[in-house]
Design a protein around this motif. Sequence first.
Motif, PDB file in Angstrom:
ATOM      1  N   VAL A  10       0.859  -1.189   0.000  1.00  0.00           N
ATOM      2  CA  VAL A  10       0.000   0.000   0.000  1.00  0.00           C
ATOM      3  C   VAL A  10       0.895   1.240   0.000  1.00  0.00           C
ATOM      4  CG1 VAL A  10      -1.777   1.267   1.284  1.00  0.00           C
ATOM      5  CG2 VAL A  10      -1.780  -1.240   1.305  1.00  0.00           C
ATOM      6  N   PRO A  11       0.604   2.212  -0.863  1.00  0.00           N
ATOM      7  CA  PRO A  11       1.395   3.446  -0.841  1.00  0.00           C
ATOM      8  C   PRO A  11       1.380   4.083   0.552  1.00  0.00           C
ATOM      9  CG  PRO A  11       0.027   3.383  -2.808  1.00  0.00           C
ATOM     10  CD  PRO A  11      -0.414   2.238  -1.922  1.00  0.00           C
ATOM     11  N   GLN A  12       2.556   4.502   0.997  1.00  0.00           N
ATOM     12  CA  GLN A  12       2.695   5.109   2.329  1.00  0.00           C
ATOM     13  C   GLN A  12       1.660   6.204   2.561  1.00  0.00           C
ATOM     14  OE1 GLN A  12       4.904   4.622   5.055  1.00  0.00           O
ATOM     15  NE2 GLN A  12       3.704   6.201   6.051  1.00  0.00           N
ATOM     16  N   GLU A  13       1.439   7.051   1.549  1.00  0.00           N
ATOM     17  CA  GLU A  13       0.522   8.184   1.732  1.00  0.00           C
ATOM     18  C   GLU A  13      -0.945   7.760   1.814  1.00  0.00           C
ATOM     19  OE1 GLU A  13       1.163   7.783  -2.726  1.00  0.00           O
ATOM     20  OE2 GLU A  13       2.451   7.720  -0.968  1.00  0.00           O
ATOM     21  N   LYS A  14      -1.228   6.487   1.560  1.00  0.00           N
ATOM     22  CA  LYS A  14      -2.607   5.999   1.628  1.00  0.00           C
ATOM     23  C   LYS A  14      -2.865   5.149   2.872  1.00  0.00           C
ATOM     24  CE  LYS A  14      -3.497   6.357  -3.271  1.00  0.00           C
ATOM     25  NZ  LYS A  14      -4.022   5.711  -4.461  1.00  0.00           N
ATOM     26  N   LYS A  15      -1.984   5.270   3.853  1.00  0.00           N
ATOM     27  CA  LYS A  15      -2.129   4.483   5.088  1.00  0.00           C
ATOM     28  C   LYS A  15      -3.476   4.744   5.756  1.00  0.00           C
ATOM     29  CE  LYS A  15       0.041   3.584   9.568  1.00  0.00           C
ATOM     30  NZ  LYS A  15       1.177   3.923  10.459  1.00  0.00           N
ATOM     31  N   GLU A  16      -3.839   5.985   5.948  1.00  0.00           N
ATOM     32  CA  GLU A  16      -5.099   6.291   6.627  1.00  0.00           C
ATOM     33  C   GLU A  16      -6.298   5.849   5.798  1.00  0.00           C
ATOM     34  OE1 GLU A  16      -8.044   7.190   9.192  1.00  0.00           O
ATOM     35  OE2 GLU A  16      -5.918   6.857   9.595  1.00  0.00           O
ATOM     36  N   ALA A  17      -6.224   6.005   4.484  1.00  0.00           N
ATOM     37  CA  ALA A  17      -7.326   5.540   3.627  1.00  0.00           C
ATOM     38  C   ALA A  17      -7.482   4.024   3.746  1.00  0.00           C
ATOM     39  CB  ALA A  17      -7.070   5.942   2.174  1.00  0.00           C
ATOM     40  N   TYR A  18      -6.363   3.309   3.812  1.00  0.00           N
ATOM     41  CA  TYR A  18      -6.435   1.850   3.975  1.00  0.00           C
ATOM     42  C   TYR A  18      -7.031   1.497   5.326  1.00  0.00           C
ATOM     43  CZ  TYR A  18      -5.423  -3.025   4.302  1.00  0.00           C
ATOM     44  OH  TYR A  18      -5.587  -4.378   4.458  1.00  0.00           O
ATOM     45  N   ARG A  19      -6.572   2.167   6.389  1.00  0.00           N
ATOM     46  CA  ARG A  19      -7.096   1.899   7.733  1.00  0.00           C
ATOM     47  C   ARG A  19      -8.598   2.151   7.800  1.00  0.00           C
ATOM     48  NH1 ARG A  19      -9.419   3.388  11.561  1.00  0.00           N
ATOM     49  NH2 ARG A  19      -9.621   5.456  10.714  1.00  0.00           N
ATOM     50  N   ALA A  20      -9.050   3.240   7.199  1.00  0.00           N
ATOM     51  CA  ALA A  20     -10.473   3.572   7.192  1.00  0.00           C
ATOM     52  C   ALA A  20     -11.271   2.521   6.416  1.00  0.00           C
ATOM     53  CB  ALA A  20     -10.688   4.966   6.599  1.00  0.00           C
ATOM     54  N   LEU A  21     -10.729   2.075   5.301  1.00  0.00           N
ATOM     55  CA  LEU A  21     -11.386   1.023   4.521  1.00  0.00           C
ATOM     56  C   LEU A  21     -11.495  -0.262   5.338  1.00  0.00           C
ATOM     57  CD1 LEU A  21     -12.416  -0.161   1.758  1.00  0.00           C
ATOM     58  CD2 LEU A  21     -10.029  -0.759   1.343  1.00  0.00           C
ATOM     59  N   ALA A  22     -10.418  -0.625   6.007  1.00  0.00           N
ATOM     60  CA  ALA A  22     -10.416  -1.838   6.830  1.00  0.00           C
ATOM     61  C   ALA A  22     -11.460  -1.739   7.935  1.00  0.00           C
ATOM     62  CB  ALA A  22      -9.028  -2.064   7.423  1.00  0.00           C
ATOM     63  N   GLU A  23     -11.560  -0.585   8.552  1.00  0.00           N
ATOM     64  CA  GLU A  23     -12.535  -0.390   9.628  1.00  0.00           C
ATOM     65  C   GLU A  23     -13.968  -0.497   9.099  1.00  0.00           C
ATOM     66  OE1 GLU A  23     -13.780   2.875  13.059  1.00  0.00           O
ATOM     67  OE2 GLU A  23     -12.004   3.236  11.821  1.00  0.00           O
ATOM     68  N   LYS A  24     -14.209   0.120   7.968  1.00  0.00           N
ATOM     69  CA  LYS A  24     -15.545   0.075   7.368  1.00  0.00           C
ATOM     70  C   LYS A  24     -15.919  -1.352   6.967  1.00  0.00           C
ATOM     71  CE  LYS A  24     -18.256   2.187   3.664  1.00  0.00           C
ATOM     72  NZ  LYS A  24     -18.250   3.119   2.537  1.00  0.00           N
ATOM     73  N   ALA A  25     -14.987  -2.066   6.370  1.00  0.00           N
ATOM     74  CA  ALA A  25     -15.245  -3.436   5.919  1.00  0.00           C
ATOM     75  C   ALA A  25     -15.403  -4.404   7.088  1.00  0.00           C
ATOM     76  CB  ALA A  25     -14.124  -3.898   5.002  1.00  0.00           C
ATOM     77  N   ALA A  26     -14.788  -4.099   8.217  1.00  0.00           N
ATOM     78  CA  ALA A  26     -14.833  -5.006   9.368  1.00  0.00           C
ATOM     79  C   ALA A  26     -16.266  -5.279   9.823  1.00  0.00           C
ATOM     80  CB  ALA A  26     -14.005  -4.440  10.516  1.00  0.00           C
TER      81      ALA A  26
END
Length: 119
Positions: A10-26
Amino acid sequence: MYVQGFLIAVPQEKKEAYRALAEKAADKFREYGVTEIVETWEENVTDGKVTDFRMATKAEPGEKIVFSWMIWPDRETCEAAGPKMESDPFWAEMSEMPFDGKRMMWGGFAPIFTMGRND
């Protein structure tokens, strides 16, 4: 217990977007029967001579490795979730992923040893 493991870059600058996606999908995965999800972000990943996480994901400069897993009660519950995901409009709404899904790898695993969960 049945474990699905995932590995992606995952691109470093997209860390928060990935975390938010993971939380939503959980929440959605919980509906399907997942009992636990762990999402981890690279902190100490060494480069190998023959293979390593970066080579496996074809990581590009500026990308970090994400290693994650989901715990299902059993394989049957996991496999029953597949058709539900294909027909669930929730996933169609997630049009933009913060990573290149073509380089994502995943698989299902049956535990042969655990420590700390069911001692």
